[in-house]
Design a protein around this motif. Sequence first.
Motif: not given
Length: 199
Positions: A142-167
Amino acid sequence: MKYHDVELLATAAYKSQWPVNDLPEIIFAGRSNAGKSSLINSLTNRKNLAYTASKPGKTQLLNFFSIDHRVVFTDAPGYGFAMGGKKAYENFGKLIEPYFNEREQLLGLVLVLDIRRKPNDDDLAMVEFARANHLPVIAACVKADKLSRNQQFNQIQIITKTLGISKQSAVVCSSLSKNGIDDVWTAIDQMIEKRTISE
C-alpha cells in the motif's frame, strides 16, 4: 468491484469467541502503521469499518467481517513498535497461532506492507505462520501513491526477495487513490476459487 453488504460478526480474544460459519476467511495482518485498516476500508467501500486509529496498534483483538455473505475478512491486530513490549508480543502470539493452526476455513493471508519499507522480522514471521499451514500469501503493498513507478518497481523487488514470495503475489495499491484495490480483490477471489475447485 463494489461490495456493500458488510457485517461485523465477532470481536474475539479467544477461540470460543470465533464466529460459527462455513464462509471462507482471509486474514489481514501488518505492522501497526502499515495502512491495514485503510486497505480494508477501501476494499469494502467503507470509511470506518476497520478502525483507523490516530495512534497505531490500538486494536488487540481479532475482528471478523462478513463481506456480502461470501467471504470473511479477519482483521488481526497491528504489530510492531506500538504493541507495548514483550507482554503484548506474547498476547499477539496467543491470539494468532491458534487461529492459523486451527481455523479450517482460513484460506490465506493478506500481508499489508508500506511499499516504502523493507519487510522486517515481524512481517517474515507472519509469512512463516502462513507457510507452516500451507496458506497462500498476498503482499498488499500500500501507499503506492507516495512513489514513482520506478521506485515502486524497485521496492517490489526488495519486498518479494525479502519475503521469498513471487512477484505475482505482490499487489501494488493505494487506499488513497484506489489504484490497485480491484487487483487485491482479484487475488482474494482467486484464493476463494481455488478452495471451491479443491472441494
